[in-house]
Motif scaffolding. Structure first.
Motif, mmCIF file in Angstrom:
data_model
loop_
_atom_site.group_PDB
_atom_site.id
_atom_site.type_symbol
_atom_site.label_atom_id
_atom_site.label_comp_id
_atom_site.label_asym_id
_atom_site.label_seq_id
_atom_site.Cartn_x
_atom_site.Cartn_y
_atom_site.Cartn_z
ATOM 1 N N ARG A 446 0.842 -1.209 0.000
ATOM 2 C CA ARG A 446 0.000 0.000 0.000
ATOM 3 C C ARG A 446 0.876 1.258 0.000
ATOM 4 N N LEU A 447 1.947 1.221 0.734
ATOM 5 C CA LEU A 447 2.841 2.378 0.808
ATOM 6 C C LEU A 447 3.524 2.630 -0.535
ATOM 7 N N ILE A 448 4.031 1.581 -1.152
ATOM 8 C CA ILE A 448 4.710 1.728 -2.444
ATOM 9 C C ILE A 448 3.746 2.222 -3.504
ATOM 10 N N ALA A 464 11.721 2.470 -2.417
ATOM 11 C CA ALA A 464 12.737 1.471 -2.762
ATOM 12 C C ALA A 464 13.067 0.607 -1.543
ATOM 13 N N ARG A 465 13.122 1.228 -0.377
ATOM 14 C CA ARG A 465 13.408 0.464 0.849
ATOM 15 C C ARG A 465 12.255 -0.491 1.167
ATOM 16 N N TYR A 466 11.013 -0.029 0.974
ATOM 17 C CA TYR A 466 9.878 -0.911 1.225
ATOM 18 C C TYR A 466 9.894 -2.097 0.262
ATOM 19 N N GLY A 502 13.807 7.682 -11.540
ATOM 20 C CA GLY A 502 14.384 8.011 -10.239
ATOM 21 C C GLY A 502 14.134 6.911 -9.224
ATOM 22 N N PHE A 503 12.951 6.318 -9.280
ATOM 23 C CA PHE A 503 12.641 5.219 -8.361
ATOM 24 C C PHE A 503 13.454 3.975 -8.700
ATOM 25 N N TRP A 504 13.469 3.580 -9.977
ATOM 26 C CA TRP A 504 14.139 2.337 -10.340
ATOM 27 C C TRP A 504 15.654 2.424 -10.160
ATOM 28 N N GLY A 509 20.042 0.252 -6.354
ATOM 29 C CA GLY A 509 21.095 0.486 -5.364
ATOM 30 C C GLY A 509 20.776 -0.017 -3.981
ATOM 31 N N VAL A 510 19.547 -0.494 -3.755
ATOM 32 C CA VAL A 510 19.170 -0.974 -2.420
ATOM 33 C C VAL A 510 19.660 -2.387 -2.211
#
Length: 510
Positions: A446-448, A464-466, A502-504, A509-510
């Protein structure tokens, strides 16, 4: 390995250095003592001698105007208080006549100069003449509003100098002989009447606890007489109301100091005609052992016919439409004092059922007889699960903590959760990861989805962290336990948001 510097031709070879430099041990007092000798203190500075100290002082005065002001005042103190006062007066006159704006580049030096002025008053003038020091502090504080309008003080650093000056004025006035302190307090009253929202009202409020009891009656009378009749006052009605309220609040501080509950109540009714604060009144009545009267005040119906005026809002009138926890707590105290414990328990439960207040539930459980708390707690969890505000319910269950109940709530209301409520969903997802990975994964999705659907580029790092959390959780989920499965969910993200580079780039990098 460190390389040794080559020896000069013809010089003796240096002695071999140990392979490892010895660590400084606590058992080497000589070395520690040497380190302490470089720390400025009366003993170490005395070793420099007068000429060296004079040179250091002169060098700093050439570089630092604020320090130069302090040194000049210390020298003037050798001549007496008039010489110090003259230095202060010149600076105050300059402040009062200045009109230029102080931008952020000049603010630091300007604030240091103001601070030095206060230091001169407090450290040099006060020991010689406390009354003269107080006079200068009041003059300094009188210019606070004008100065602060001229300064770019977004961090409140310059304002802090005025707060320091006010604290110094209270400390100096409070240490005066009782008659002198009383006269000083009385002299503040006209200033407060002229500028009710200025610093002098706060100064007098802070000074009241340091005044002798003999001063209270005269000060209260002066405050009562500081309000001119409405017919002679040309200010707008709301400004008159605000000024009156400010003066009354100071009189209420005096009433508290005297322990005069009835005077406090009468003043409260003057300050808020038709809208007195029942909690403030009840707290005083409870402190005086008048629980029945306190309960009566708390249970009086709130006035709803007259909307709050601007003066009411400025003066802090309680809003009747806002559920008032303090009111409920005071009512419970009154019921307990009257021995009506069952009613107090009922009120605790009602308050919990309405707001899911953890502390109210804890107090409720603590008052139950032995062996009744477990069934009551289960009833509380059921109440939370059925609460009409799901985010409040989830927060309660996570924070109690009751993670099994929180997981059931996430599943039961899976269509409810919206990623924009991240302040609730993020801590809930993190808390559920270990024991309830499926429900945690649902919240992370839901957050993403919310971040990407809204194109909130500043939150792409969080998204990205989620997603990384989701990848880790996917390895612990049984096949088919979450639809779509993680690989399919990632692919759906690519199709829907593939151009959000920007997201991808952050995902990689995560």
């Amino acid at each position: 390995m460190a390389r040794r510097a080559p020896s000069k031709p013809g010089s003796a070879a240096p002695a071999a250095a140990p392979a490892t430099a010895p660590a400084l041990s606590p058992a080497e007092p000589g070395r520690r003592k040497g380190a302490r000798r470089t720390t400025p203190s009366p003993e170490t500075l005395a070793g420099l001698g007068p000429e060296r100290l004079i040179g250091l002082i002169l060098g700093e005065t050439a570089r630092n105007p604020a320090f130069k002001k302090i040194v000049s005042a210390a020298l003037a103190a050798l001549q007496g208080p008039d010489a110090v006062a003259a230095i202060v007066d010149r600076r105050l006159a300059a402040l009062e006549g200045a009109r230029g704006f102080i931008d952020w580049q000049k603010r630091r030096a300007f604030t240091a100069d103001l601070n030095a002025t206060v230091s001169v008053i407090v450290n040099e003038l006060r020991p010689l003449d406390p009354g003269a020091a107080l006079d200068r502090l009041l003059r300094f504080l009188s210019g606070a509003e004008t100065v602060l309008r001229r300064v770019d003080d977004s961090l409140g650093i310059t304002q802090g100098v005025y707060e320091r000056a006010a604290e110094a004025a209270v400390e100096i006035a409070g240490s005066l002989p009782a008659p002198d302190a009383a006269r000083f307090a009385l002299a503040l009253v006209p200033r407060i009447g002229a500028e009710p929202d200025g610093v002098f009202g706060v100064l007098l409020t802070d000074l009241i606890p340091r005044l002798a009891e003999e001063a209270w009656a005269e000060l209260d009378a002066a405050l009562a007489g500081a309000e001119p009749p409405d017919a002679a006052d040309r200010q707008p009605a709301w400004q008159r109301g605000y000024r009156r309220g400010r003066l009354i609040r100071i009189r209420q501080d005096l009433a508290d100091r005297r322990g005069d509950v009835d005077a406090f109540i009468a003043l409260e009714q003057q300050a808020m005609p038709g809208r007195p604060d029942p909690v403030a009144v009840a707290e005083r009545l409870l402190g005086a052992g008048r629980a029945a009267e306190a309960l009566d005040w708390l249970r009086r119906p709130r006035e709803t016919g007259r909307p709050a005026t601007r003066a009411d809002l400025i003066a802090g009138a309680p809003a009747p439409e806002v559920p008032d926890r303090a009111r409920a707590v005071a009512e419970i105290r009154a019921l307990e004092a009257l021995g009506r414990r069952d009613e107090a328990q009922a009120l605790r439960w009602d308050r919990f059922a309405l707001t899911l207040d953890r502390d109210m539930l804890r107090d409720y459980l603590a008052k139950l007889p032995d062996f009744e708390d477990d069934p009551a707690l289960e009833r509380a969890f059921a109440q939370a699960a059925a609460h009409p505000q799901p985010y409040r319910a989830l927060t309660f269950l996570i924070n109690w903590p009751h993670l099994d109940g929180a997981a059931r709530l996430v599943r039961a209301r899976r269509a409810t959760w919206e990623g924009e409520r991240y302040e609730v969903l993020v801590p809930a997802a993190e808390a559920l990861e270990e024991a309830h990975p499926e429900e945690a994964a649902l919240l992370y999705r839901r957050l993403i989805d919310d971040i990407l659907a809204r194109g909130r580029a500043q939150a792409y790092g969080h998204a990205a962290r989620y997603l990384a959390h989701l990848d880790a959780l996917a390895r612990r989920l049984a096949p088919g336990s979450l639809e779509p499965e993680q690989a399919a969910y990632r692919e759906a993200l690519r199709r829907a948001h593939g151009r959000k580079h920007g997201f991808w780039s952050l995902v990689a990098g995560v």
